[in-house]
Scaffold this motif. Structure first.
Motif, PDB file in Angstrom:
ATOM      1  N   HIS A  65       0.813  -1.213   0.000  1.00  0.00           N
ATOM      2  CA  HIS A  65       0.000   0.000   0.000  1.00  0.00           C
ATOM      3  C   HIS A  65       0.854   1.274   0.000  1.00  0.00           C
ATOM      4  O   HIS A  65       0.305   2.377  -0.055  1.00  0.00           O
ATOM      5  CB  HIS A  65      -0.926   0.006   1.223  1.00  0.00           C
ATOM      6  N   ILE A  66       2.169   1.118   0.096  1.00  0.00           N
ATOM      7  CA  ILE A  66       3.056   2.284   0.128  1.00  0.00           C
ATOM      8  C   ILE A  66       3.452   2.641  -1.301  1.00  0.00           C
ATOM      9  O   ILE A  66       4.107   1.861  -2.001  1.00  0.00           O
ATOM     10  CB  ILE A  66       4.308   2.003   0.988  1.00  0.00           C
ATOM     11  N   VAL A  67       3.039   3.814  -1.750  1.00  0.00           N
ATOM     12  CA  VAL A  67       3.274   4.240  -3.128  1.00  0.00           C
ATOM     13  C   VAL A  67       4.760   4.389  -3.401  1.00  0.00           C
ATOM     14  O   VAL A  67       5.264   3.963  -4.448  1.00  0.00           O
ATOM     15  CB  VAL A  67       2.527   5.564  -3.403  1.00  0.00           C
ATOM     16  N   ASN A  68       5.493   5.006  -2.477  1.00  0.00           N
ATOM     17  CA  ASN A  68       6.933   5.235  -2.644  1.00  0.00           C
ATOM     18  C   ASN A  68       7.720   4.261  -1.765  1.00  0.00           C
ATOM     19  O   ASN A  68       8.550   4.656  -0.935  1.00  0.00           O
ATOM     20  CB  ASN A  68       7.305   6.679  -2.319  1.00  0.00           C
ATOM     21  N   LEU A  69       7.461   2.957  -1.962  1.00  0.00           N
ATOM     22  CA  LEU A  69       8.063   1.944  -1.104  1.00  0.00           C
ATOM     23  C   LEU A  69       9.591   1.995  -1.146  1.00  0.00           C
ATOM     24  O   LEU A  69      10.247   1.825  -0.109  1.00  0.00           O
ATOM     25  CB  LEU A  69       7.581   0.550  -1.533  1.00  0.00           C
ATOM     26  N   GLY A  70      10.181   2.223  -2.312  1.00  0.00           N
ATOM     27  CA  GLY A  70      11.638   2.276  -2.402  1.00  0.00           C
ATOM     28  C   GLY A  70      12.226   3.360  -1.517  1.00  0.00           C
ATOM     29  O   GLY A  70      13.186   3.132  -0.769  1.00  0.00           O
TER      30      GLY A  70
END
Length: 269
Positions: free
Chosen positions: A162-167
């Protein structure tokens, strides 16, 4: 026939060996440490090599100047043959009532924005009602106590999908944990770091956090019920702690990074 298992006891390291390891970890020379701690370089050398036994006061003074965490200062004292100086009361102990009340006030006062309290191992100690927004869609198995918030965040069955900017967020969390490992030399945190590094990530993970145009922080961008929410966080600890448990508590408060997120939190569905 009953099998007998032999357990090999690993002898504790001498206090001098531990002090030298902490000094080298902090990249401080014997000369610099002896000057700041106001002892002779010769005496410090004798302590590190085991030729001289330090007094209780000297162990505490060297631990202070080496910025050794309270838990490890107790270990230094034990290695030198002294009783621990810093107590470690459970958060539910009667003498910790003021701390519990402070935590509750901080958490409640931060609503409607999420806030969590974690210990040194990143286990969830407490949270406010709004923190539940961050956990929607997480595998219930990851919410079984003790809940580790870093595992919960980066696990593929946790918040990660669910984290858009996981990186970006992964790099931020791993960098924070890596610095904590360097500061504490805690083997449990080292094992946690190795575990988290093994989790899959389908985005580029920057090795160095470099801001883009106009960036002033790394946001947490979260998909929530068809909407993208953005947060930044602030971390607080208790000042002048003399208890191990209190010294290791960390309060992380999340704030809306844009007006859309603020409006969503002020008017929950």
């Amino acid at each position: 026939m009953i099998a007998v298992t032999t357990v090999t006891q690993v002898p504790p390291q001498p206090v001098g060996t531990l002090l030298r390891a902490w000094r080298e970890r902090r990249r401080i020379s014997q000369l610099d440490l002896s000057l700041t701690a106001e002892i002779s370089t010769r005496h410090l050398s004798f302590v590190e090599t085991g030729r001289s036994k330090p007094s209780r006061e000297m162990v505490l003074r060297l631990g202070e100047h080496l910025d050794v965490p309270l838990r490890e200062r107790n270990q230094l004292l034990l290695a030198a043959g002294y009783a621990p100086a810093y107590r470690q009361a459970g958060l539910d102990a009667p003498e910790m009532s003021a701390v519990r009340e402070a935590v509750r006030l901080l958490l409640a006062g931060h609503d409607p924005y999420p806030a969590v309290v974690v210990d040194r191992g990143w286990h969830l100690v407490d949270s406010n009602a709004s923190a539940g927004l961050l956990l929607e869609g997480v595998d219930p198995a990851l919410l079984a106590p003790p809940v580790n918030v870093l595992r919960l965040t980066l696990h593929p069955d946790g918040m990660a999908p669910h984290i858009v900017n996981l990186g970006e967020w992964r790099a931020h969390l791993l960098g924070t944990l890596r610095r904590q490992v360097a500061a504490t030399a805690d083997p449990a945190l080292t094992a946690l770091l190795d575990e988290l590094r093994g989790y899959p990530c389908d985005q580029e993970v920057p090795e160095v956090e470099v801001p883009g145009p106009g960036d002033i922080f790394v946001p947490l961008r979260l998909r929530h019920r068809g909407t993208e929410l953005a947060f930044f966080s602030a971390v607080a600890t208790f000042g002048t702690p003399l208890d191990v448990t209190m010294a290791e508590l960390v309060i992380e408060s999340f704030f809306p990074a844009d007006e859309r997120t603020a409006a969503r939190l002020r008017t929950p569905e």
